[in-house]
Every structure is written in structure tokens, then in C-alpha cells.
Design an enzyme around this catalytic site. Structure first.
Site, PDB file in Angstrom:
ATOM      1  N   HIS A 124       0.950  -1.222  -0.222  1.00 10.21           N
ATOM      2  CA  HIS A 124       0.238  -0.152   0.019  1.00 10.21           C
ATOM      3  C   HIS A 124       1.015   0.859   0.171  1.00 10.21           C
ATOM      4  O   HIS A 124       1.729   1.372   0.888  1.00 10.21           O
ATOM      5  CB  HIS A 124      -0.802   0.156   1.502  1.00 10.21           C
ATOM      6  N   LEU A 166      -8.693  -3.110  10.514  1.00 12.23           N
ATOM      7  CA  LEU A 166      -9.200  -1.978  10.880  1.00 12.23           C
ATOM      8  C   LEU A 166      -9.916  -1.620  11.874  1.00 12.23           C
ATOM      9  O   LEU A 166     -10.703  -2.430  12.092  1.00 12.23           O
ATOM     10  CB  LEU A 166      -9.856  -1.129   9.679  1.00 12.23           C
ATOM     11  N   GLY A 177     -11.000   4.215   7.300  1.00 10.88           N
ATOM     12  CA  GLY A 177     -11.359   3.094   7.383  1.00 10.88           C
ATOM     13  C   GLY A 177     -11.354   2.699   8.673  1.00 10.88           C
ATOM     14  O   GLY A 177     -12.505   1.830   9.959  1.00 10.88           O
ATOM     15  N   HIS A 209      -4.322   3.897  -2.960  1.00 11.82           N
ATOM     16  CA  HIS A 209      -3.963   2.903  -2.116  1.00 11.82           C
ATOM     17  C   HIS A 209      -3.523   1.945  -1.744  1.00 11.82           C
ATOM     18  O   HIS A 209      -2.629   1.064  -0.793  1.00 11.82           O
ATOM     19  CB  HIS A 209      -5.396   2.425  -1.933  1.00 11.82           C
ATOM     20  N   ARG A 233     -20.007 -19.446  37.525  1.00  4.59           N
ATOM     21  CA  ARG A 233     -19.843 -17.715  37.657  1.00  4.59           C
ATOM     22  C   ARG A 233     -19.277 -18.309  39.275  1.00  4.59           C
ATOM     23  O   ARG A 233     -18.408 -16.446  39.638  1.00  4.59           O
ATOM     24  CB  ARG A 233     -20.521 -17.711  36.988  1.00  4.59           C
ATOM     25  N   GLU A 240     -18.498  -4.866  24.326  1.00  2.00           N
ATOM     26  CA  GLU A 240     -17.798  -6.321  24.199  1.00  2.00           C
ATOM     27  C   GLU A 240     -16.506  -5.799  23.176  1.00  2.00           C
ATOM     28  O   GLU A 240     -15.206  -6.398  24.171  1.00  2.00           O
ATOM     29  CB  GLU A 240     -18.325  -7.189  24.141  1.00  2.00           C
ATOM     30  N   PHE A 292     -22.112 -14.028  24.035  1.00  2.00           N
ATOM     31  CA  PHE A 292     -21.778 -12.467  23.156  1.00  2.00           C
ATOM     32  C   PHE A 292     -19.850 -12.730  23.201  1.00  2.00           C
ATOM     33  O   PHE A 292     -19.297 -10.992  22.587  1.00  2.00           O
ATOM     34  CB  PHE A 292     -21.697 -10.894  23.912  1.00  2.00           C
ATOM     35  N   HIS A 323     -29.740 -15.838  23.787  1.00  2.00           N
ATOM     36  CA  HIS A 323     -28.814 -16.271  24.909  1.00  2.00           C
ATOM     37  C   HIS A 323     -27.845 -16.848  24.535  1.00  2.00           C
ATOM     38  O   HIS A 323     -27.140 -16.673  25.685  1.00  2.00           O
ATOM     39  CB  HIS A 323     -29.234 -15.422  25.927  1.00  2.00           C
ATOM     40  N   ARG A 357     -23.997 -20.299  34.550  1.00  2.00           N
ATOM     41  CA  ARG A 357     -25.490 -19.471  35.433  1.00  2.00           C
ATOM     42  C   ARG A 357     -25.638 -20.176  36.471  1.00  2.00           C
ATOM     43  O   ARG A 357     -25.521 -19.757  37.865  1.00  2.00           O
ATOM     44  CB  ARG A 357     -26.104 -18.840  34.096  1.00  2.00           C
TER      45      ARG A 357
HETATM   46  C1  LIG Z   1     -12.064  -4.939   9.036  1.00  2.00           C
HETATM   47  C2  LIG Z   1     -11.238  -4.940   8.491  1.00  2.00           C
HETATM   48  N1  LIG Z   1     -11.860  -4.477   6.714  1.00  2.00           N
HETATM   49  C3  LIG Z   1     -10.947  -4.362   5.497  1.00  2.00           C
HETATM   50  C4  LIG Z   1     -10.272  -4.653   5.624  1.00  2.00           C
HETATM   51  C5  LIG Z   1      -9.532  -4.097   4.110  1.00  2.00           C
HETATM   52  N2  LIG Z   1      -9.070  -2.905   4.012  1.00  2.00           N
HETATM   53  C6  LIG Z   1      -7.806  -2.949   4.364  1.00  2.00           C
HETATM   54  S1  LIG Z   1      -7.648  -0.821   4.247  1.00  2.00           S
HETATM   55  C7  LIG Z   1      -9.262  -0.629   3.532  1.00  2.00           C
HETATM   56  C8  LIG Z   1      -9.549   0.574   3.641  1.00  2.00           C
HETATM   57  C9  LIG Z   1      -8.430   1.895   3.885  1.00  2.00           C
HETATM   58  O1  LIG Z   1      -9.349   3.268   4.222  1.00  2.00           O
HETATM   59  P1  LIG Z   1      -7.829   4.327   4.791  1.00  2.00           P
HETATM   60  O2  LIG Z   1      -8.588   3.139   6.314  1.00  2.00           O
HETATM   61  O3  LIG Z   1      -9.364   5.543   4.554  1.00  2.00           O
HETATM   62  O4  LIG Z   1      -6.917   3.553   4.354  1.00  2.00           O
HETATM   63  P2  LIG Z   1      -6.198   5.016   3.094  1.00  2.00           P
HETATM   64  O5  LIG Z   1      -7.188   4.225   1.589  1.00  2.00           O
HETATM   65  O6  LIG Z   1      -6.485   6.230   2.976  1.00  2.00           O
HETATM   66  O7  LIG Z   1      -5.473   4.119   2.939  1.00  2.00           O
HETATM   67  C10 LIG Z   1      -9.741  -1.581   3.757  1.00  2.00           C
HETATM   68  C11 LIG Z   1     -11.004  -1.416   3.106  1.00  2.00           C
HETATM   69  C12 LIG Z   1      -9.533  -4.686   6.801  1.00  2.00           C
HETATM   70  N3  LIG Z   1      -7.681  -3.912   6.307  1.00  2.00           N
HETATM   71  N4  LIG Z   1     -10.148  -4.509   8.334  1.00  2.00           N
END
Ligand SMILES: Cc1ncc(C[n+]2csc(CCOP(=O)(O)OP(=O)(O)O)c2C)c(N)n1
Ligand SMILES: [Mg+2]
Length: 660
Positions: A28, A118, A157, A263, A354, A408, A434, A470, A517
Site C-alpha cells: 500500500h 481496521l 477505515g 491505496h 461463575r 464487548e 457475546f 443468549h 450460570r
Molecule cells: C476489518 C477490515 N476490513 C477491511 C479491511 C480491508 N481494507 C484494508 S485498507 C482498507 C481501506 C482503508 O481505508 P483508509 O483507512 O482510509 O486507508 P487509506 O485508503 O486512506 O490508506 C480496507 C477496506 C481491513 N484491513 N480490515
């Protein structure tokens, strides 16, 4: 306006990153190009770190939540003198390299936590900041020995993911003033402009959470002094976390700058034009002398920062050797030689596991001050409140009960941060069902090999009236399929005690206590070998006809079924198997001792999905469980409905015997 020297150094970061991506033909480039000036301002003017001792306890923590920007972090680590060479950068994303696709905690010095999914790093950072605040409150005396910032770089993201809302809400509520987020506000994500997806006012959102927010505008997003000022302002606010939104340009310098095309693809055909636009005339992986010397000097400053801290630390240690010994033991992840474990006997009667868990935690809490944690608004139900611990809150960061609220996912990710900060052993609790709400963070705990304790109560359909929404079914199977997780489903109070002994021990991943429980009978005074995963709880007189293998609340059911079978002349062994993972770690001789290979009539009994049990019961045996959702009813009615009664179990076992 940047000095020419600043621009050259920022370019050195940018081009190491994009050259690594280009060589790997994978990665990237957009984020490193756009966010390099921010990283430069932070790392060269604020971040306190020592590349020669990445584990220096009072270093500032830097967390790259936008893990896809790993090449940016690797460039910084290399330039400032961590153990990461140009050859390592050239091996970006290759097998066995120190530079995996996303930053991995165990692979690369200077990586504080594995990021990539993310939002996780953002939420981990809240845990890092909680840990810093707590340890400071507990240990700082006339001198401060724990006093550092937690910095995060995140992208759109991260802030789109729900977990960031949970974590930011919690951080704002807790007033974590040393948490500073640098938001790479480039208005582009993987698939397009954020116009498509993400148009809320981020600053207003964070202000509503109780954060300070600062903006660095589009004209200033590469201006080191402007970013520097914003960070200084963030640090000056000590009662609120800060979000700095830097209105940057993704893929800065590339002909496709500002678009999603930069990206996640190597620059390729745009590489030359990007080099020209940024006036970078050097071959790939070249760092000119001035930037090289400058970054080396920045890194080298860390030794004096640490030395200055060390002298304060030594004075602090001399002033209170007992407190220092406690701090160092916890910091090193060691346990006290002795802990005041409670005892459980028949006199305790039937006890829900528990409740037994709550008794154990509270018994050892005073002797184990590193144990901190809480629940997602469920401690009256999960029984995980530390009665003498106080509440972690603004004005009382020494409190050991962290009220995570109904969050959570944020809880589990914060636990990961607390654990990786060092000095603490976190626990977190909610209903077992959960687990689904925190699974991504539990998975990362496993990948990071984090020592921490998840406590999941209400562990089966026998929670009763709350019904199928649950009642967990597939959760045990999911945990057992997750590498590095230690599954622990104790059968009575005594096994719960033994399970806690396993859970606090230094381990290669998180422990998960799966607790009932409902009350469970005491299964007798015995050597409950939870640490070996399974043991013989009951053996018949004479040769064994069949084996009943059960976990948790179904163990007493197996014992009752074995008694019925005995009346009918069938001799059943009962094996309690609180942990698959621990049993699988035992040697073949132990396996054969517990489950003799010549006895093919084996029946597992567990109120959950049966997937996987065949490895213990074999192809002649029976896995008795629940491969469907539960129902809302009192537990006794559910037991009857699904055949979890001694009589039905005995009948099924006899039927199995006839077919072996
Ligand atoms: C939970 C999750 N969902 C999807 C992705 C795939 N993914 C990696 S980067 C990205 C986009 C991120 O956008 P941003 O944070 O704005 O980064 P930029 O393009 O600005 O570098 C996605 C969807 C991931 N890494 N984690
Ligand atoms: Mg973005």
C-alpha cells in the site's frame, strides 16, 4: 513551509516505503506517501523511544492502526535505528521476513501490537492508555516512573469500523488525556472516495465523545511545523484524549494522488512521475547521507532519554524496594511464589462455576495486583467484580475494576492493549454468546500470543429462560478452532479453581474460562487435573465397557448416567475434559491412559455443537450435543426436551454399546 532538509527527510521515508511496495509488487503506497510528514513530525519531534531498547518501559507507544501502511512504519524503524535493515525492507512481504504485510508484534522490533484488521489498533491504544494511567496512579510516587503518551495513526477505515466508536466513547468517558490519535483524513479508502460511504462530521463526533479535536488543513498536511503545533496542543490537554485530523492527500506526489487507485497497488508505471514530482533523484532503497545521519541522531537521543528515566527509576526503587519488587515482577510477567487460593469442599454444596470464579478472583486479587479488568456491563451476572479493587475512573485511575460498558468488542481490544503495554494481567467478562461481539479482538489476542483472561459465563442452553438469542451453541467449537486459545470449561468449583491456576500462568495465548450460570454439584475431593486437559473422574469396578466424556455442566450428568448404567450392569468410565487444547498437548501415553485405544464405545456429552468431537469418540462412538439453536424455557425443561437427562444419556450409551 518546510525546510529543504525536512522535505528531503520526509521523502526518504516516503521512498523507502514505496520502493519496498514496488519490490514486493504488493502493498500500500498511498498512505505512506500521504502521511509521511505527519509521521516525521511525530517521530522526530515528540515520540520518546529508544531503538536500542525497544522494551524500555516508559517509552511512548506508537500504534499504526492503519496496518496496511506497514511500509511507512518499517521505513521509520529502519531510519531511526531499530533492528531492521535495508535488506529487511527489500524482503517486504516475503516468507520469513521481518517485514510482513501488516505489522506483527512478534516479528518486528518496535511493533507494539499486530494491526491490520481496521479499528483494532485504535481500540488497542485505548487499552495502552488505560494501562499507563493505572500504572502511573499505582506506582508513581515522588518521582514518576510511568509517564508516557500513546499515539495512534489511523485512517478512514479505522474510524468507520464500529469498534472505534466503542473505544472512543470509552476513552472520552475515562478522560484518557495521554491518548493522541493522528487521523490520516485523506477522504479516500480502498474502493473510492469517502463521499460514497463516510460523510459524518468526524470532529463533532469525537467532541461528542468528550475528546479534544484539532484540524490540520489540506494546505498544511505536509507542513511539519503545523503538525508539530497540533501535537503540542494535543499534549497540553491532559484531561481529554485528542484527535488530530490531518487533511492529507493519499498517494501524495503520484499522478493518481487523491484517488483510491493509490491505496493498495504498487506505483508501477507512476513511479518515475512520482519521483519527479517530489524531486527525488535517488535509486530505489537509497537514503542520502543527511537524512540518514539525522534519523540516526533522533534514534540515538533515545539512549539519553532512557538514561535520564533510569536514574529517576533507580531513586524510586531505592525509596520503596517492596513496591519496586512488585512492579518488576508484574512487568516481567512473573507470578508470586504463593497465592492464597481458596479451597472448595463438599461443604460448599452446589455452586455455579461463575460464582466459584468470582470467589477465586477475589481471593487472589490482593496478592496479584496486576490483575485488572471488568465486564461489558455484566459484572453482577458474571461475578467478576473485584470487591476491594475500586473503580477505574476519572480521579481514581488506581481502581482495578474497569467498567467497559456495553462494548464487548472495545473491551476485548482494550484488554489486548492493556496486556501488551506490560505490567498488568487483564481480564474481561461477558456472556459466552457475546463472544461473537468480540471475536475479532479475541482472535488477535491469540495471534499476538497475549496472556489475558476472558471470562464467559452463561455458557449453554442451560442458562434457560433468556432463550436462543443468549444461548451459545457454536462458540466452544469456534474457540477450539482458534490457534493459541486455551479453552477451559470447568465442571465444578474445584475445576474452576484449577482453571484459574492455568489462566494466570504465563502462556502462549489467551485463556478463556467458560462458566455456568446454573449451580453445579461438587464432584468430590480429588486431583482435578485441569492443567492436563482431561482426567478420569470416575472408574467402574472391573473392566470398562464404555467411556463417557463430558465438559462443564455435563460432567455431573455423565456421572449420574454412569450410576444408572452401573445399575444395569454396564461399566462406564467418566472422563472430565475441561480443555481440548490442554489435553491435545499431552503425550500419547497420557492420551491412552485417559482414552484407552481398545475401548471404542465412547460418548461425548456437551450442550453445544458436536463438530470436532469425533476426534475423541472415534467412528464407533457418539457425539451427543446440540446442533441446533436452543429455546426459551426453564433449564430443567430444556434438559428434558433435548435429552440431557441421566436416563436418556444412559439409553443412548447402551444403544452405542450394542453397535460397537
Ligand atoms: C476489518 C477490515 N476490513 C477491511 C479491511 C480491508 N481494507 C484494508 S485498507 C482498507 C481501506 C482503508 O481505508 P483508509 O483507512 O482510509 O486507508 P487509506 O485508503 O486512506 O490508506 C480496507 C477496506 C481491513 N484491513 N480490515
Ligand atoms: Mg483514507
Amino acid at each position: 513551509m518546510n525546510s529543504a532538509a525536512d522535505d528531503l527527510r520526509i521523502n526518504a521515508i516516503r521512498f523507502l516505503a514505496v520502493d519496498a511496495v514496488q519490490k514486493a509488487n504488493s502493498g500500500h503506497p498511498g498512505m505512506p506517501l500521504g502521511a509521511a510528514a505527519t509521521a516525521y513530525a511525530l517521530w522526530t519531534r515528540h515520540l520518546r523511544f529508544n531503538p536500542k531498547d525497544p522494551a524500555w518501559f516508559d517509552r511512548d507507544r506508537f500504534i499504526l492502526s492503519a496496518g496496511h501502511g506497514s511500509a511507512l512504519l518499517y521505513a521509520l524503524l529502519h531510519l531511526t535505528g531499530y533492528d531492521l535493515s535495508i535488506a529487511d525492507l527489500q524482503a517486504f512481504r516475503q516468507l520469513g521476513s521481518k517485514t510482513p504485510g501488516h505489522p506483527e508484534y512478534h516479528h518486528t522490533q518496535g511493533v507494539e501490537v499486530t494491526t491490520g484488521p481496521l479499528g483494532q489498533g485504535f481500540a488497542n491504544a485505548v487499552g495502552f492508555a488505560i494501562a499507563e494511567a493505572h500504572l502511573g496512579a499505582v506506582y508513581n510516587a515522588a518521582t514518576s516512573i510511568v509517564d508516557h503518551h500513546t499515539y495512534v495513526m489511523c485512517g478512514d477505515g479505522d474510524l468507520m469500523e464500529g469498534i472505534s466508536s466503542e473505544a472512543a466513547s470509552l476513552a472520552g468517558h475515562l478522560g484518557l488525556g495521554k491518548l493522541i490519535v493522528l487521523y490520516d483524513d485523506n477522504k479516500v479508502s480502498l474502493a473510492g472516495s469517502t463521499e460514497l460511504t463516510f460523510t459524518e462530521d468526524i470532529r463533532e463526533r469525537f467532541e461528542a465523545y468528550g475528546w479534544q479535536t484539532i484540524e490540520v488543513g489540506p494546505d498544511e498536511s505536509n507542513d511539519v511545523d503545523a503538525i508539530d503545533r497540533a501535537i503540542a496542543l494535543a499534549k497540553s490537554e491532559t484531561s481529554q484524549p485528542t484527535l488530530i485530523a490531518i487533511r492529507s492527500t493519499i498517494g501524495y506526489g503520484s499522478p493518481e494522488a487523491g484517488t483510491f487507485k493509490t491505496h493498495g497497488e504498487p506505483l508501477g508505471k507512476n513511479m518515475e512521475a512520482t519521483r519527479a514530482a517530489l524531486h527525488w533523484d535517488y535509486p530505489p532503497f537509497t537514503v542520502p547521507d543527511e537524512p540518514a545521519a539525522f534519523f540516526a541522531a533522533v534514534g540515538a537521543k533515545g539512549a539519553s532519554l532512557q538514561a535520564e528515566w533510569q536514574s529517576r527509576y533507580d531513586a524510586w526503587k531505592a525509596a520503596d524496594a517492596t513496591l519496586a519488587a512488585q512492579f518488576e515482577r508484574a512487568r516481567d510477567g512473573k507470578l508470586p511464589a504463593e497465592l492464597p487460593w481458596p479451597t472448595f469442599t463438599a461443604e460448599n454444596g452446589s455452586v455455579a462455576t461463575r460464582d466459584a470464579g468470582g470467589t477465586v478472583m477475589n481471593a487472589i486479587a490482593a496478592a496479584l495486583p496486576e490483575l485488572v479488568g471488568g465486564s461489558a456491563d455484566l459484572d453482577p451476572s458474571t461475578k467478576t467484580y473485584l470487591k476491594a479493587g475500586g473503580d477505574f475512573s476519572v480521579g481514581n485511575y488506581a481502581g482495578r475494576n474497569i467498567h467497559f460498558g456495553v462494548r464487548e468488542h472495545g473491551m476485548a481490544a482494550a484488554m489486548n492493549g492493556i496486556a501488551l503495554h506490560g505490567g498488568l494481567l487483564p481480564f474481561g467478562a461477558t456472556f459466552f454468546n457475546f463472544l461473537d461481539y468480540c471475536k475479532p479482538a479475541v482472535r488477535l489476542a491469540a495471534l499476538n500470543k497475549i496472556r489475558e483472561i476472558f471470562i464467559f459465563t452463561h455458557d449453554s442452553v442451560f442458562l434457560g429462560e433468556d432463550g436462543p438469542t443468549h444461548q451459545p451453541i457454536e462458540q466452544l467449537a469456534m474457540l477450539r478452532a482458534t490457534p493459541n486459545v486455551i479453552d477451559l470449561r470447568p465442571a465444578d468449583a474445584l475445576e474452576t479453581l484449577e482453571a484459574w491456576k492455568v489462566a494466570i500462568a504465563p502462556a502462549t495465548g489467551p485463556s478463556v474460562l467458560v462458566l455456568s450460570r446454573q449451580k453445579l454439584p461438587f464432584l468430590g475431593e480429588r486431583n482435578a487435573e485441569v492443567s492436563r486437559g482431561a482426567y478420569v473422574l470416575h472408574d467402574p469396578d472391573g473392566p470398562i465397557d464404555l467411556i463417557l466424556i463430558a465438559t462443564g455442566s455435563e460432567v455431573s450428568l455423565a456421572v449420574d448416567a454412569a450410576k444408572l448404567l452401573a445399575q444395569r450392569g454396564t461399566r462406564a468410565r467418566v472422563v472430565s475434559m475441561p480443555s481440548w487444547k490442554l489435553f491435545d498437548l499431552q503425550d500419547a501415553a497420557y492420551h491412552d491412559r485417559i482414552l484407552p485405544s481398545d475401548i471404542k464405545a465412547r460418548m461425548s456429552i456437551e450442550a453445544g455443537a458436536t463438530i470436532g468431537w469425533s476426534k475423541y469418540v472415534g467412528d464407533r462412538g457418539i457425539a451427543y450435543g446440540l446442533d441446533h439453536f436452543g429455546t426459551s424455557a426453564p433449564a430443567a425443561q430444556i434438559a428434558n426436551e433435548y435429552g440431557f437427562t441421566p436416563k436418556h444419556i444412559a439409553d443412548v450409551a447402551v444403544g452405542m454399546l450394542a453397535n460397537v
